[in-house]
Design an enzyme around this catalytic site. Sequence first.
Site, PDB file in Angstrom:
ATOM      1  N   PHE A 302       0.982  -1.068  -0.001  1.00  0.00           N
ATOM      2  CA  PHE A 302       0.284  -0.050  -0.260  1.00  0.00           C
ATOM      3  C   PHE A 302       0.883   0.812  -0.058  1.00  0.00           C
ATOM      4  CE2 PHE A 302      -2.051   3.523   1.665  1.00  0.00           C
ATOM      5  CZ  PHE A 302      -3.480   3.884   1.422  1.00  0.00           C
ATOM      6  N   GLU A 303       0.449   2.051  -0.891  1.00  0.00           N
ATOM      7  CA  GLU A 303       1.379   3.200  -1.123  1.00  0.00           C
ATOM      8  C   GLU A 303       0.399   4.386  -1.510  1.00  0.00           C
ATOM      9  OE1 GLU A 303       4.940   2.792  -3.108  1.00  0.00           O
ATOM     10  OE2 GLU A 303       6.358   2.448  -1.393  1.00  0.00           O
TER      11      GLU A 303
END
Length: 416
Positions: A302-303
């Site tokens: 997740f970014e």
Amino acid sequence: MAAGGARHLRFLLFGVFCVIVFYFVSQSSYDGVPNGPQNAVPRPRGEPYVNQSPLKAAPAVGAAYNPADFPMPMGPSDNGWTDILGGPAPGPRMNATFVTLARNSDVWDIAKSIRQVEDRFNRRYNYDWVFLNDKPFDETFKKVTTSLVSGTTFYGEIAEEHWSFPEWIDQDKAAKVRADMKERKIIYGDSVSYRHMCRFESGFFFRQPLMMNYEWYWRVEPNIKLFCDMHYDPFRFMVENGKKYAFVLSLYEYIETIPTLWESTKKFIKNHPEHIVEDNSMGFLSDDGGETYNRCHFWSNFEIGSLSWLRSKAYIDFFESLDKDGGFFYERWGDAPVHSIAAGLMLKKDEIHFFDDAAYWHVPFTHCPTDEKRRMDLRCHCNPKDNFDWKGYSCTSRYFDLNGLEKPKGYEEQTK
Ligand SMILES: *[C@@H]1O[C@H](CO)[C@@H](O)[C@H](O)[C@H]1NC(C)=O
């Protein structure tokens, strides 16, 4: 006579009504997100989104706007908060896209991810989605994903030079490392494609031709979950608050995969002191002022982040320096510690953001907001007991301490 007067009045009112309707219809025209590159798959249904605000037409993507004209409530105490999320979200859109690296065989796993991201957020924002693969995507993959994404979808094939051994890598040495790691049962230790993936995510995804059309990205992997409603636009939050990189989970890296990554980093710091910013997050990465790496990193599956930052000379110099040292192949450097070390040293502390509202699961870890009221407000469906944030193997507590952030009420009960 009286009847005639009433009819007159009715005509008059009808006329005024028509003028008002015409006025609003003409005011609310919105050009929409400009069409992307030629290989876009056309949307099968309707417009990308319509502007709902009768007063201010949303500015075009990339155009300047005054945030005060488009209030963005972050929580129930903010003006304009609506409990039920319906219809397209009013206001501007950022120059942003989702990005997913996937194989054709991942289609049903990415379908699950997209469904949740759309239901919780994107159905009201309609951001584009870029899919990348080292092989051509097949028709099923394109058809299924295009039907699920509310924005426009794009499909890119990764260039050979971004998914292969650079010429300075000694193939025999790399093969011996893989055999040895297999022996020692290190996760993905014997995989060549996993290494190409880590190197691609570290150094190339943000320069991929389709990604060059955007300034911001949100990375989504197959088979993830999103547990809470995202009322506001996290891209817009990043832009308006000067953030460059955002995470939801952090943890310690397996040392076996990165034995010399910190030596390489120190060499880079020595060669490029100009890229190391003051007020950085060295305290997140090291417990002894930079002598050794404590293995803390933001989990990069997740970014949300700035593509311009990744395309900056500072980041590219860092990646190229690491790439020359060969650790993507002579060890098994992951893109998570690479991105994290870069963000920790080359961004200011307050340019890194923790997205508590993005409640998230990627096997085997969960981020679930600690605060009960927030979980109710955002209609979260995660079990707070699963929250990883304050457990011993998470680095998020360290991030909070370093940034002087107050931990949410009840965090002590979630440490075990
Ligand atoms: C979005 O960003 C890309 C990359 O910087 C740029 O080329 C493009 O013109 C931008 N689009 C808009 C609509 O501003």
